[in-house]
Design a protein around this motif. Structure first.
Motif, PDB file in Angstrom:
ATOM      1  N   ALA A 122       0.818  -1.212   0.000  1.00  0.00           N
ATOM      2  CA  ALA A 122       0.000   0.000   0.000  1.00  0.00           C
ATOM      3  C   ALA A 122       0.848   1.258   0.000  1.00  0.00           C
ATOM      4  O   ALA A 122       0.331   2.360  -0.220  1.00  0.00           O
ATOM      5  CB  ALA A 122      -0.933   0.006   1.204  1.00  0.00           C
ATOM      6  N   GLY A 123       2.142   1.111   0.271  1.00  0.00           N
ATOM      7  CA  GLY A 123       3.016   2.271   0.295  1.00  0.00           C
ATOM      8  C   GLY A 123       2.833   3.136   1.527  1.00  0.00           C
ATOM      9  O   GLY A 123       2.998   4.356   1.473  1.00  0.00           O
ATOM     10  N   VAL A 124       2.486   2.508   2.679  1.00  0.00           N
ATOM     11  CA  VAL A 124       2.284   3.244   3.929  1.00  0.00           C
ATOM     12  C   VAL A 124       3.152   2.632   5.016  1.00  0.00           C
ATOM     13  O   VAL A 124       3.624   1.505   4.894  1.00  0.00           O
ATOM     14  CB  VAL A 124       0.804   3.222   4.371  1.00  0.00           C
ATOM     15  CG1 VAL A 124      -0.073   3.884   3.325  1.00  0.00           C
ATOM     16  CG2 VAL A 124       0.334   1.797   4.648  1.00  0.00           C
ATOM     17  N   ARG A 125       3.364   3.399   6.088  1.00  0.00           N
ATOM     18  CA  ARG A 125       4.124   2.873   7.222  1.00  0.00           C
ATOM     19  C   ARG A 125       3.220   2.173   8.218  1.00  0.00           C
ATOM     20  O   ARG A 125       3.625   1.217   8.865  1.00  0.00           O
ATOM     21  CB  ARG A 125       4.882   4.010   7.926  1.00  0.00           C
ATOM     22  CG  ARG A 125       6.001   4.618   7.113  1.00  0.00           C
ATOM     23  CD  ARG A 125       6.942   5.422   7.996  1.00  0.00           C
ATOM     24  NE  ARG A 125       6.252   6.428   8.778  1.00  0.00           N
ATOM     25  CZ  ARG A 125       5.992   7.663   8.348  1.00  0.00           C
ATOM     26  NH1 ARG A 125       6.351   8.014   7.134  1.00  0.00           N
ATOM     27  NH2 ARG A 125       5.378   8.535   9.123  1.00  0.00           N
ATOM     28  N   ILE A 126       1.995   2.682   8.365  1.00  0.00           N
ATOM     29  CA  ILE A 126       1.081   2.168   9.384  1.00  0.00           C
ATOM     30  C   ILE A 126      -0.258   1.865   8.739  1.00  0.00           C
ATOM     31  O   ILE A 126      -0.839   2.729   8.068  1.00  0.00           O
ATOM     32  CB  ILE A 126       0.887   3.201  10.506  1.00  0.00           C
ATOM     33  CG1 ILE A 126       2.242   3.554  11.129  1.00  0.00           C
ATOM     34  CG2 ILE A 126      -0.072   2.681  11.572  1.00  0.00           C
ATOM     35  CD1 ILE A 126       2.198   4.802  11.969  1.00  0.00           C
TER      36      ILE A 126
END
Length: 404
Positions: A126-130
């Motif tokens: 998703a290209g997110v950290r969280i």
């Protein structure tokens, strides 16, 4: 399920009562504009898990003051109040999602490791950290449905259990929800706009000067950690550092020690059993200690013992920043004076470093210093993350106890 327009329980006791009646609660503020659909998806997954499963996606009750660890605290507290074997998953607006797997045939440590791997896979896609709370919970439930690797399996843990199509679906949902729901703790620990003054008083220190130099030598023997070329640039404040509840840590370590003893009773003789037995012997007296550091050490040793029974020579290394976070999966670069060293960290702490955020370090007193700034065997060994192997850690711990 509790409707989004009905006030949800705002105490631990009331939340436990509500979950007894309905095992899935998702509060509207954490549904990211997808509350009804999210509840339906989660409820369908819960119905398929092979044991009782309770899910709470709620705001943190006022009585809970555990910071980033409040999800874990709530999951543990709910498992005790409900007192039913099964999976407990709690996501709040200001904490890492908490997971407890109690009284089932599955191994909790290995389930958590696998769930972390699967969540990381979705977050990367998703290209997110969280991950958003509902997507995070759904991914954990998908891990349960995939029947992850456990102590009785011949498979090796380390790869995602989710197929590519499912990962893509979860990642797409995450990208749609991201503008709506971002866990508050991801912003609470965000980097300030101005750089930190790197004076001696502001620098993150790794123990005392002697401890730091020893750390640099010890870390030369670490192999296999992916490079994480990011220098920590934040200093914790007293408000941010919240110690874990010693009773909760002791209870988890006690349950793990019992499971380790049972596994050793049926394990074949050999080096794996010898090291696991060594971990058990070292953990037992620590569990009776009144010092939070020792109780955390008991839990780390129990996890290491269970790990060595399954993976043998593949040493378990706890997250250096906070061993309660579980196994280290990456490394973070630490600056000590003119020397840069790398320490093993969990994925969450690795991401915090990469994003210029301060990870939640282990402290033993509210507002106290991180444990690794102290002069203890746990600081010198990083709870085993800096030692050669499990036997090395147990030797040092035993030596420290004798010297007392």
């Amino acid at each position: 399920m509790i409707s989004a327009d009905v006030p949800y329980p705002d105490t631990v006791a009331a939340l436990a009562d509500a979950l007894r009646r309905d095992p899935v609660i998702v509060h509207e503020t954490l549904g990211g504009g997808d509350t009804d659909e999210g509840m339906d998806r989660i409820a369908r997954l819960v119905a398929r898990v092979p044991f009782r499963t309770y899910v709470a996606v709620v705001e943190t009750p006022p009585e809970v003051d555990a910071g980033m660890e409040s999800g874990r605290y709530l999951a543990t507290a709910l498992s005790r109040r409900i007192d039913e074997p099964g999976l407990y998953v709690v996501a709040t607006e200001q904490a890492v999602t908490g997971i407890r797997l109690v009284g089932t045939a599955w191994d909790e440590t290995h389930f958590e490791l696998q769930a972390t791997e699967d969540r990381e896979t979705v977050a990367d896609a998703a290209g997110v950290r969280i991950l958003s709370p509902t997507v995070d919970v759904e991914t954990i439930l998908r891990t349960a449905l995939a029947e992850p690797v456990g102590p009785d399996s011949n498979a090796l843990w380390g790869d995602s259990t989710l197929d590519g199509g499912l990962v893509d679906d979860l990642a797409a949902r995450e990208r749609e929800l991201t503008p709506y729901e971002t866990p508050a703790w991801s912003e609470e620990y965000a980097s300030p706009s101005s750089p930190v003054d790197w004076t001696a008083g502001k620098r993150w220190m790794v123990g005392s000067t002697v401890g730091g130099l020893l750390l640099a030598v010890l870390l030369q023997s670490l192999h296999g950690w992916p490079g994480w070329r990011r220098r920590p640039a934040l200093v914790h404040t007293a408000r941010e550092l919240v110690p874990p509840d010693v009773a909760e840590v002791r209870a988890e370590a006690d349950a793990g020690l019992t499971a380790l003893a049972e596994a050793l009773a049926t394990a074949p003789a050999g080096p794996r059993s010898d090291q696991a037995a060594l971990a058990r012997e070292a953990a037992e007296p620590l569990l009776r200690s009144t010092d939070l550091r020792d109780v955390v050490g008991a839990l780390v040793l129990v996890r290491a013992g269970r790990h060595v029974l399954v993976h043998g020579a593949r040493s378990y290394r706890a997250c250096y920043v906070n061993p309660l976070h579980g196994a280290a999966k990456r490394s973070a670069q630490w600056r000590f004076g003119d020397t840069e060293v790398e320490v093993p960290v969990c994925r969450a702490c690795g991401r915090a470093f990469a994003g210029g955020q301060a990870p939640a370090a282990l402290v033993v007193r509210r507002g106290g210093r991180p444990y690794y700034e102290e002069d203890t065997v746990w600081a010198r060994t990083g709870y085993g993350s800096l030692t050669a192997d499990l036997a090395d850690l147990t030797r040092q711990v035993a030596g420290e106890r004798r010297s007392r």
